[in-house]
Design an enzyme around this catalytic site. Sequence first.
Site, PDB file in Angstrom:
ATOM      1  N   HIS A  10       1.015   5.447   6.329  1.00  0.00           N
ATOM      2  CA  HIS A  10       0.808   5.971   4.986  1.00  0.00           C
ATOM      3  C   HIS A  10       1.061   7.476   4.975  1.00  0.00           C
ATOM      4  O   HIS A  10       1.376   8.066   6.009  1.00  0.00           O
ATOM      5  CB  HIS A  10      -0.598   5.618   4.513  1.00  0.00           C
ATOM      6  CG  HIS A  10      -0.862   4.146   4.480  1.00  0.00           C
ATOM      7  ND1 HIS A  10      -1.461   3.466   5.531  1.00  0.00           N
ATOM      8  CD2 HIS A  10      -0.573   3.210   3.542  1.00  0.00           C
ATOM      9  CE1 HIS A  10      -1.538   2.168   5.226  1.00  0.00           C
ATOM     10  NE2 HIS A  10      -1.001   1.992   4.030  1.00  0.00           N
TER      11      HIS A  10
ATOM     12  N   ASP B  14      -3.177   6.834  11.726  1.00  0.00           N
ATOM     13  CA  ASP B  14      -2.378   6.164  10.697  1.00  0.00           C
ATOM     14  C   ASP B  14      -1.050   6.907  10.561  1.00  0.00           C
ATOM     15  O   ASP B  14      -0.982   7.994   9.984  1.00  0.00           O
ATOM     16  CB  ASP B  14      -3.128   6.169   9.370  1.00  0.00           C
ATOM     17  CG  ASP B  14      -2.368   5.466   8.240  1.00  0.00           C
ATOM     18  OD1 ASP B  14      -1.188   5.123   8.442  1.00  0.00           O
ATOM     19  OD2 ASP B  14      -2.961   5.280   7.160  1.00  0.00           O
TER      20      ASP B  14
ATOM     21  N   SER C 152       0.814  -1.218   0.000  1.00  0.00           N
ATOM     22  CA  SER C 152       0.000   0.000   0.000  1.00  0.00           C
ATOM     23  C   SER C 152       0.846   1.265   0.000  1.00  0.00           C
ATOM     24  O   SER C 152       0.362   2.332  -0.386  1.00  0.00           O
ATOM     25  CB  SER C 152      -0.929   0.007   1.225  1.00  0.00           C
ATOM     26  OG  SER C 152      -0.191  -0.076   2.425  1.00  0.00           O
TER      27      SER C 152
END
Length: 411
Positions: A390, A387, A139
């Site tokens: 990312h 998060d 990702s």
Amino acid sequence: MAKTKEIVLGSSTLGIRNTFHSLIAILTTLLVVTTIYLTQDIGGVEYSQETNGTSGDPFSSKCDLFSGKWVFDNESYPLYKEKQCKFMSDQLACEKFGRKDLSYQNWRWKPHQCDLPRFNATTLLEKLRNKRLVFVGDSLIRGQWLSMICLVDSSFSSTLKSMQTISNGSLNIFKVKEYNASIEHYWSPLLVESNSDDPIHHRVLERTVRVKAIEKHARYWDDADFLVFNTYLWWRRPVMNVLWGSFEDPNGVYKRVEMLRVYEMALRTWSEWLEVQINRNKTKLFFVSMSPTHERAEEWGGTNGDNCYKETNMITKEGYWGKGSDPKMMHIVENVIEDLKRRGLNVQILNITQLSEYRKEGHPSIYRKQWEPLTQTQISNPNGYADCIHWCLPGVPDVWNEFLYAYILNP
């Protein structure tokens, strides 16, 4: 005698005037040439004039693109607006999901001894005409792929653009039809075959890899013109399950092996495939180094137990290296790629780790779509669901793509 003297003086004056005008002409010519040089389009690439007396050429012998500093620039950055990108992911759209401080969008990377070329979507597409640029991995590299799409999509007004998903969602293809150019992402978080290969349902307690099996994935990108790989975070555990045999074979042999050993085995399989299958006259190869995480605020002087949540400033300590990046894994990558080079196959490492280490404020934190409703316990403790892996877009991955852009344009 008076006339002679006058003539002599007149002649001398004329000579001085001619010399003066010649000097002006020479200086003007030098100024024009210098201006052209500083802004010249080398293969369609404009270079910044902020060279501080250094060469602007990012491929000069003195240049290390990955050694430099972050410079605040709210005039030319961000390179696109979040809302301008029709293909933006809700996982990375931090402004859309409530982030107010947007200064994370205004930083550009300035190498110490040279300059990065300014990104130009048309120039890139000319290089990609009738070609495939494929990002392969997890990702994090999917975020880099989305960044590249946004860089192109927001700059290129043509409506002849499309997005296609095939192979059960593993392969996503963005295509600019006018150039017959495609920018793709293939989901393969461990590069070799694993039980985490489903692009949707890949969260499993016992991660298992087939370290000798890569053809299942490679057939989707074996004819690409530019291949960009990564694999890192999905390996972060002490030991891994290794399978000799297929997942369908009841007689397959499973064994628990120390992670670093398995990581090297998988990369050797990947490198052997490249050595045999890649057309060296056609395909350019890249490997993106570790994308750092910022999950322990105490590492940069913050409060113990905190993470990237509420962070709005970058880390300024030069050479900062957090525990979210594993040097041992990076050395394995370097050794495998060096071995490939000795066998005549070049893989360019995009060394984004150190420069990304400084950017603790660049993560989505809580400013992203939550795929499941938050509980009251989670809401009361935002650190718990922030998060810090990312990256917001626009943001840090755009700079990774500026590196890639420079190498794609380099002959």
